[in-house]
Design an enzyme around this catalytic site. Structure first.
Site, mmCIF file in Angstrom:
data_model
loop_
_atom_site.group_PDB
_atom_site.id
_atom_site.type_symbol
_atom_site.label_atom_id
_atom_site.label_comp_id
_atom_site.label_asym_id
_atom_site.label_seq_id
_atom_site.Cartn_x
_atom_site.Cartn_y
_atom_site.Cartn_z
ATOM 1 N N SER A 1 21.576 -26.436 -2.515
ATOM 2 C CA SER A 1 21.942 -25.012 -2.532
ATOM 3 C C SER A 1 23.065 -24.689 -1.550
ATOM 4 O O SER A 1 23.935 -23.884 -1.835
ATOM 5 C CB SER A 1 20.732 -24.160 -2.171
ATOM 6 O OG SER A 1 19.706 -24.356 -3.109
ATOM 7 N N GLU B 1 13.816 -25.898 10.663
ATOM 8 C CA GLU B 1 15.102 -25.326 11.079
ATOM 9 C C GLU B 1 15.289 -25.330 12.587
ATOM 10 O O GLU B 1 16.405 -25.494 13.084
ATOM 11 C CB GLU B 1 15.227 -23.892 10.540
ATOM 12 C CG GLU B 1 15.242 -23.798 9.019
ATOM 13 C CD GLU B 1 13.859 -23.952 8.372
ATOM 14 O OE1 GLU B 1 12.849 -23.890 9.101
ATOM 15 O OE2 GLU B 1 13.793 -24.133 7.146
ATOM 16 N N HIS C 1 23.484 -18.078 1.140
ATOM 17 C CA HIS C 1 22.474 -17.151 0.610
ATOM 18 C C HIS C 1 22.231 -15.985 1.557
ATOM 19 O O HIS C 1 21.099 -15.585 1.828
ATOM 20 C CB HIS C 1 21.175 -17.895 0.295
ATOM 21 C CG HIS C 1 21.318 -18.895 -0.806
ATOM 22 N ND1 HIS C 1 22.194 -19.971 -0.730
ATOM 23 C CD2 HIS C 1 20.731 -18.991 -2.018
ATOM 24 C CE1 HIS C 1 22.125 -20.675 -1.843
ATOM 25 N NE2 HIS C 1 21.258 -20.101 -2.647
#
Ligand SMILES: Cc1ncc(C[n+]2csc(CCOP(=O)(O)OP(=O)(O)O)c2C)c(N)n1
Lengths: 323, 279
Positions: free
Chosen positions: A44, A65, A116
């Protein structure tokens, strides 16, 4: 100097994340010190292109993350140029404190490039729509914050940050958006806004895909005999204070437009500078203080008031408030 | 095998470092003596025996990297760096003062010799992994060593990092847990137990080693054995005592986590350390 850019608009569209993937791969070929990290979203975020060609220099950190950001810091501490990518919500929110201490406080050469961002993430809904990231990243000292307006600017920005030593946050989109900088005079400089269109009655200061909408709004207003300037403020930090103050002086009214909460992002940054230096009537176009929802990106942009019409309306209102 | 004389020499340095910890936290009237004292022998073994480093050339590319993840124990690191010659020992008294390079929690940009800024617990092991990955990419032979607190092991990121190191088989990395059994609010096992700690690391594909964190030869042999581990990262669980070396701190570790000794306590503490010296 901030030169006026004739907006070389075409109907072409591309996603800034695609420009990132392609540019990162090229940079990988040019510089072996570039390493890339991702958190299970490489298809993505488009880091997959780099991953395929340079598997030794690509680290998929899995769904972790915080670990990814601090690991990137460690790689940078040993001389690597570390690009770390995930979705904007996670790269900013989940790992905020890792960005703050491991990356920004240390001034390490880490490039956090997130995709995104904003409402145009679309169908995934509120959990995935980062409408707050600019506010929380902009407040971190030492961190450069960039929001490219189209795929061309994204490519230039990625090249610029690779050449720049220090921590950077770059906000990219999922959606393919209009190409507005297909122009041989185009020049990207970190921290310098670009006047995309001249005008005298008000200035629309925009970032990301809202720059294209601001140009459409300017077109609409021109038909009514209203002349507005459009500025692409691609760098939120360091903030191009001089340009914004100059626009306030010269046009007497400001509208900001961003695909982000009206709190704390571009609108907040512009308001801070204007209040202290040259207050003029101002309006912020952006997402009101609320979460998003699922839907098609185009539908969401309309529902949440991110349209050329909304920007034009805001411009008329600030012009009416001028003394 | 390390010689008896070398052990004696290291013990003497550790004692000096403990004295600095007391003096500097007292002078600052703040800071974290308890967790600094528990790590004093480990940090001494690293800076005066194990680590490849050059105090005159802090950015020497082939140096070993030490990441102090428990950044509140800054005094022990500052004391070791000063004793090793990175900066004058007299500078230690500026700890936590306005304008000093000796920040309350360690800051790599203010002081040469520091590899990573810490203070927000849980981030150091990830950074150490990044260094180990970079060194491996560049085919460098240096080692990365990371010191963590046991309370710190309650942070989720520590386990993300543990998974990363295990997955990447980082055998150029050694983690050390300063297992002093206390955190701020109480005993680690009462607040939120981390046992079975060794099994956790084993389950994350680490080699687990143990040492007495106040016995030089035990620390050094653990560090040496950690280097011999191939194909996986090694963690040393070091059995330590919070406040080690200062009787009243050892007896009341909860009172001396983040509280500096007063002038009277300083005198008392230095006396404790002097007794140790004469033994
Ligand atoms: C993320 C984070 N949360 C809280 C703190 C405050 N804090 C400082 S030390 C500490 C306890 C640490 O315990 P441990 O790791 O066992 O350290 P030691 O006993 O070795 O000093 C806490 C909670 C912090 N520095 N960072």
């Amino acid at each position: 100097m901030n030169e006026t850019m004739p907006a070389g608009r075409q109907d072409k569209k591309a996603a800034t994340r695609d420009a990132y993937g392609k540019t990162l791969l090229e940079l990988g070929r040019e510089n072996k010190d570039i390493v890339v990290l991702d958190a299970d979203l490489s298809a993505s975020t488009k880091t997959i292109l780099f991953a395929k060609e340079f598997p030794d220099r690509f680290f998929d950190m899995g769904v972790a993350e915080q670990d990814m950001i601090s690991t990137a810091a460690g790689l940078a501490a040993c001389g690597k140029i570390a690009f770390a990518s995930t979705f904007a919500v996670f790269g900013s929110g989940r790992a905020w404190e890792q960005v703050r201490i491991s990356v920004a406080y240390t001034r390490l050469n880490v490039k956090i490039v997130v995709t995104h961002a904003g409402i145009t993430t679309g169908e995934d809904g509120a959990s995935h729509q980062a409408n707050e990231d600019l506010a929380i990243m902009r407040v971190i000292p030492n961190l450069t914050v960039i929001v490219p307006s189209d795929a061309i600017e994204a490519e230039k920005a990625i090249r610029a940050i690779a050449a720049f030593h220090g921590p950077v946050y770059v906000r990219l989109s999922r959606l393919a958006t209009p190409i507005i900088n297909d122009n041989k005079d185009y020049n990207f400089q970190i921290g310098r806004g670009i006047i995309m269109r001249e005008g005298s009655d008000a200035t629309i200061v925009a970032c990301g895909l809202m720059v294209s909408m601001a140009l459409d709004a300017a077109e609409m207003l021109q038909k009514e005999g209203v002349s507005v300037r459009v500025v692409d403020l691609h760098t939120l930090k360091p903030f191009d204070k001089e340009l914004i103050i100059r626009c306030a002086r010269e046009t007497g009214a400001i509208v900001t437009a961003e695909e982000h909460s009206i709190i704390g992002g571009l609108g907040g940054a512009v308001a801070e500078v204007l209040m202290e230096n040259h207050p003029v009537p101002m309006a912020r176009v952006g997402i009101k203080d609320m979460f998003g929802e699922s839907g098609k990106p185009e539908e969401l942009l309309v529902k949440y008031g991110l349209t050329p019409e909304e920007i034009a309306h805001a411009a008329r209102s600030v012009i009416a408030r001028k003394k | 095998m390390i010689s008896r004389e070398k052990i004696k020499e290291l013990e003497a340095i550790a004692l000096k470092i403990r004295r600095h910890i007391i003096l500097m936290t007292c002078a600052a009237a703040s800071g974290h003596p308890g967790g600094s004292l528990s790590a004093a022998d480990i940090v001494t073994a690293l800076y005066f025996y194990k680590l490849k480093h050059k105090p005159q050339d802090p950015t020497w590319p082939d140096r070993d990297r030490f990441v102090m993840s428990k950044g509140h124990a800054a005094p022990v690191l500052y004391a070791a760096l000063a004793e090793a010659g990175y900066f004058p020992v007299s500078y230690l008294k500026t700890l936590r003062q306005l304008g000093s390079s000796l920040q309350g929690h360690i800051d790599m940009l203010s002081l040469p010799g520091i590899e990573m800024s810490t203070g927000s617990l849980g981030q150091g092991l990830s950074a150490a992994n990044g260094m180990a990955l970079a060194c491996r990419l560049d085919k460098m032979s240096c080692r990365v060593i990371c010191l963590l607190g046991d309370g710190e092991c309650q942070e989720g990121q520590v386990w993300e990092a543990a998974m990363t190191a295990g997955h990447h088989k980082l055998d150029n990395l050694t983690a050390i847990i300063d297992r002093n059994k206390y955190q701020i609010d109480g005993k680690v096992e009462d607040i939120k137990g981390i046992e079975p700690l060794a099994d956790k690391f084993k389950a994350f594909n680490w080699q687990v080693l143990f040492c007495d964190g106040h016995d030089m030869s035990s620390i050094i042999s653990a560090l040496e054995n950690a280097e011999k581990v191939k194909g996986k990262p090694a963690v040393i669980i070091a059995d330590t005592i919070k406040g080690k070396g200062v009787k009243f701190m050892e007896d009341n570790p909860l009172d001396y986590h983040g509280k500096a000794p007063t002038r009277e306590e300083e005198t008392l503490a230095l006396e404790c350390l002097r007794e140790k010296e004469s033994k």
